[in-house]
Design an enzyme around this catalytic site. Structure first.
Site, mmCIF file in Angstrom:
data_model
loop_
_atom_site.group_PDB
_atom_site.id
_atom_site.type_symbol
_atom_site.label_atom_id
_atom_site.label_comp_id
_atom_site.label_asym_id
_atom_site.label_seq_id
_atom_site.Cartn_x
_atom_site.Cartn_y
_atom_site.Cartn_z
ATOM 1 C CE LYS A 173 -1.930 2.763 3.020
ATOM 2 N NZ LYS A 173 -2.004 3.982 2.185
ATOM 3 C CD GLU A 176 -3.255 7.838 2.989
ATOM 4 O OE1 GLU A 176 -2.000 7.738 2.977
ATOM 5 O OE2 GLU A 176 -3.957 7.554 3.976
ATOM 6 N N GLY A 227 6.707 4.540 8.618
ATOM 7 C CA GLY A 227 5.880 5.731 8.774
ATOM 8 C C GLY A 227 5.961 6.265 10.184
ATOM 9 N N GLY A 232 2.469 3.241 13.616
ATOM 10 C CA GLY A 232 3.163 1.995 13.938
ATOM 11 C C GLY A 232 2.556 1.314 15.158
ATOM 12 C CB CYS A 284 12.790 8.033 8.915
ATOM 13 S SG CYS A 284 13.875 7.074 7.869
HETATM 14 P P1 NAI Z 1 1.538 7.737 8.583
HETATM 15 O O1 NAI Z 1 2.407 6.888 9.427
HETATM 16 O O2 NAI Z 1 0.138 7.951 9.077
HETATM 17 O O3 NAI Z 1 1.478 7.128 7.105
HETATM 18 C C1 NAI Z 1 2.394 6.196 6.579
HETATM 19 C C2 NAI Z 1 1.631 5.093 5.872
HETATM 20 O O4 NAI Z 1 0.766 4.455 6.814
HETATM 21 C C3 NAI Z 1 0.727 5.588 4.748
HETATM 22 O O5 NAI Z 1 0.725 4.641 3.709
HETATM 23 C C4 NAI Z 1 -0.629 5.650 5.416
HETATM 24 O O6 NAI Z 1 -1.681 5.526 4.508
HETATM 25 C C5 NAI Z 1 -0.565 4.444 6.320
HETATM 26 N N1 NAI Z 1 -1.498 4.489 7.452
HETATM 27 C C6 NAI Z 1 -2.035 5.587 8.047
HETATM 28 N N2 NAI Z 1 -2.857 5.227 9.035
HETATM 29 C C7 NAI Z 1 -2.863 3.873 9.085
HETATM 30 C C8 NAI Z 1 -3.504 2.901 9.906
HETATM 31 N N3 NAI Z 1 -4.329 3.254 10.895
HETATM 32 N N4 NAI Z 1 -3.236 1.593 9.695
HETATM 33 C C9 NAI Z 1 -2.374 1.217 8.734
HETATM 34 N N5 NAI Z 1 -1.756 2.084 7.909
HETATM 35 C C10 NAI Z 1 -1.984 3.401 8.082
HETATM 36 O O7 NAI Z 1 2.277 9.125 8.367
HETATM 37 P P2 NAI Z 1 1.693 10.477 7.747
HETATM 38 O O8 NAI Z 1 0.320 10.710 8.312
HETATM 39 O O9 NAI Z 1 1.861 10.452 6.301
HETATM 40 O O10 NAI Z 1 2.725 11.543 8.329
HETATM 41 C C11 NAI Z 1 2.628 11.955 9.692
HETATM 42 C C12 NAI Z 1 3.999 12.049 10.284
HETATM 43 O O11 NAI Z 1 4.585 10.766 10.339
HETATM 44 C C13 NAI Z 1 5.008 12.877 9.520
HETATM 45 O O12 NAI Z 1 4.904 14.232 9.786
HETATM 46 C C14 NAI Z 1 6.291 12.296 10.028
HETATM 47 O O13 NAI Z 1 6.622 12.856 11.267
HETATM 48 C C15 NAI Z 1 5.977 10.845 10.237
HETATM 49 N N6 NAI Z 1 6.450 10.014 9.106
HETATM 50 C C16 NAI Z 1 7.601 9.305 9.259
HETATM 51 C C17 NAI Z 1 8.112 8.568 8.206
HETATM 52 C C18 NAI Z 1 9.365 7.775 8.340
HETATM 53 O O14 NAI Z 1 9.970 7.438 7.336
HETATM 54 N N7 NAI Z 1 9.797 7.428 9.521
HETATM 55 C C19 NAI Z 1 7.476 8.565 6.902
HETATM 56 C C20 NAI Z 1 6.240 9.303 6.851
HETATM 57 C C21 NAI Z 1 5.776 10.007 7.925
#
Ligand code: NAI
Ligand code: MG
Length: 488
Positions: A173, A176, A227, A232, A284
């Site tokens: 997946k 978005e 993410g 997580g 990250c």
């Molecule tokens: P997110 O962790 O919500 O999204 C990452 C992925 O998880 C996307 O594909 C999203 O659709 C999916 N996702 C969202 N909610 C989910 C759920 N309940 N169950 C399973 N999958 C789900 O991150 P988001 O909202 O894009 O960004 C928020 C913050 O997260 C950012 O500002 C940043 O601080 C952090 N982030 C960290 C990343 C890393 O590489 N460590 C990458 C992206 C975001």
């Protein structure tokens, strides 16, 4: 308007709800409409992956064949590199020079695991001589793979390549906002003759619908996630509440970039800037805290600000650009709210802090932003901002540097800059992090393990260890005679 399909069971199909606007963040222009997969569509993808796994069509293929398929994917990625890089930049906003490096890294990831497929071997265990004990390595099964938007194609490669090498099947997946290159990868995979239908399924959609379903499904044996720490946690909970599926997590960070007074000056100044501003800070492992020894604090800060002023913010398709827009306007608002918070907390804003105007005003651009005199306890020193914002924190002496470095809930990465090798290795040993660089920050190779400690995640991707996430061990005991046990 270009409508993007779902890729399920080896077929491209239109989604029932193609309402996800895909935006070019540099211009605000609409690129496409992506499907927001429904629960039923997600379940269909999971079933396709389940069926493909259970049929043995992939796990039963020779390791040599699986490796060859991965090498073919790499070859096709390289052949399409320029087009993929352009697409990545249009969708995500990163400078095209970085997108080109990402495509090359994605291809290298398929090459590495393509080669590794045939090096997965079992073990013979030293049990008494009347028996033979073997350890077999078997694919874990159906994988749900949920990836973020900061490295859309590369994250797809990090997830798919080791899983496929191990003989697993998957439902991937994308995030978005960034489905473009993942669906282009689906086209590539679909064209590889020896990759059976249903082995890879790519389903775009909302996290709480598609992602949550993958995490909760009893038909999924393993979830790999990159993410936010918050998401997580919800994935781990969903795994616990369903079938206790295997989970690996690569989560947030607040990585320290530590500068001692004896560091090589020019390399250190550039490393401080690159460490946090590469990929707009949407990394990250971003070096989002610059810890600097007090004796050089003022001079170093000035040099870092001076260097950061030279960053070329602009059209990411221009090869001269070094920083593009943030991924979405909404994400920029989130980053701006942290900048506001930093001001409110009393940190000193010494560079940037706002949206650039003029030609860049229509994109989701944000100026490189530096806060000085940040207290280690402030929100901007504790929470992941995931944008071009850095907190400069002065320290006095090695123990204080280490104490501040470790004083966040995160532990993904860190870097130390010094010419004193004794100090370098002392600090390396004391940092609670999964990745530590000395006199550099950010280089990442598929050949070496990647991942964090504390709330930065669980498990390691990449390198030889990376394939273990997709393998289960089976211990086999073979009795070497027909004699009864003789116990009764
Ligand atoms: P997110 O962790 O919500 O999204 C990452 C992925 O998880 C996307 O594909 C999203 O659709 C999916 N996702 C969202 N909610 C989910 C759920 N309940 N169950 C399973 N999958 C789900 O991150 P988001 O909202 O894009 O960004 C928020 C913050 O997260 C950012 O500002 C940043 O601080 C952090 N982030 C960290 C990343 C890393 O590489 N460590 C990458 C992206 C975001
Ligand atoms: Mg989210």
């Amino acid at each position: 308007m270009n409508t993007l399909p779902l890729y399920i069971g080896g077929c491209f199909q239109n989604g029932a709800d193609p309402s996800q606007d895909v935006i070019n963040p540099a211009t605000g222009a609409s690129l496409a409409r992506a499907a927001r997969a429904t629960t039923a569509e997600t379940e269909a993808a999971i079933r396709a992956a389940r069926q493909a796994f259970d049929s043995g069509v992939w796990s039963g293929a020779t390791a040599m064949k699986r490796g060859q398929v991965l090498l073919e994917v790499a070859h096709r990625l390289r052949a399409q590199a320029a087009e993929l890089a352009r697409l990545e930049t249009e969708n995500m906003g990163k400078p095209v020079l970085e997108a080109e490096a990402d495509v090359a890294d994605a291809a290298a990831c398929f090459e590495y695991y393509g080669g590794l497929a045939t090096k997965v071997t079992g073990e013979v265990n030293p049990v008494p001589s009347d028996a033979l004990s073997l350890t077999l390595k078997e694919p874990v099964g159906v994988c749900g793979q949920i990836i973020p938007w900061n490295y859309p194609l590369l994250m797809a490669a990090w997830k798919l390549a080791p899983a496929l090498a191990a003989g697993c099947t998957t439902v991937l997946k994308p995030a978005e906002a960034t489905p473009m290159t993942a669906l282009e990868l689906a086209r590539i995979l679909d064209g590889v003759p020896d990759l059976p239908k249903g082995v890879v399924n790519i389903v775009t959609g909302d996290g709480p619908t598609v992602g949550a379903k993958l995490a909760a499904s009893d038909l999924v044996d393993k979830v790999a996630f990159t993410g936010s720490t918050r998401t997580g946690r919800s994935i781990l909970r969903a795994a616990a509440d369903s079938n206790l599926k295997r989970v690996t997590l690569e989560l947030g960070g607040k990585s320290p970039n530590i500068f001692f007074a004896d560091a090589h000056w020019e390399a250190a100044v550039e490393g401080a800037v690159f460490g946090v501003f590469v990929n707009q800070g949407e990394v990250c492992s971003a070096g989002s805290r610059i810890l600097v020894e007090k004796s050089i604090h003022q001079r170093f800060l000035e040099a870092v600000v001076e260097k950061a002023r030279t960053i070329r913010l602009g059209d990411p398709l221009d090869p001269a650009t070094r920083m593009g827009p943030l991924v979405t306007a909404a994400h920029r608002e989130r980053v701006l709210s942290y900048i506001e918070e930093g001001r409110r907390e009393g940190a000193r804003l010494v560079l940037g802090g706002g949206k650039p105007n003029g030609a860049l005003a229509r994109g989701a651009y944000l100026e490189p932003t530096i806060f000085d005199r940040v207290d280690p306890g402030m929100k901007i020193a504790q929470e992941e901002i995931f944008g071009p914002v850095v907190a400069v924190i002065p320290f006095e002496g090695e123990p204080e540097a280490v104490e501040i470095a470790n004083a966040t809930p995160y532990g993904l990465a860190g870097a130390v800059w010094t010419r004193d090798i004794y100090r370098a290795f002392r600090v390396v040993k004391k940092l609670r992090a999964g990745v530590v660089w000395v006199n550099h920050m950010q280089p990442t190779y598929v050949e070496a393990p990647w991942g964090g400690v504390k709330m930065s995640g669980a498990g390691r991707e990449l390198g030889l260890h990376g394939i273990d996430n997709y393998l289960e061990l089976k211990q086999v005991y073979v009795h070497l005679s027909e004699d009864p046990i003789g116990w009764y």
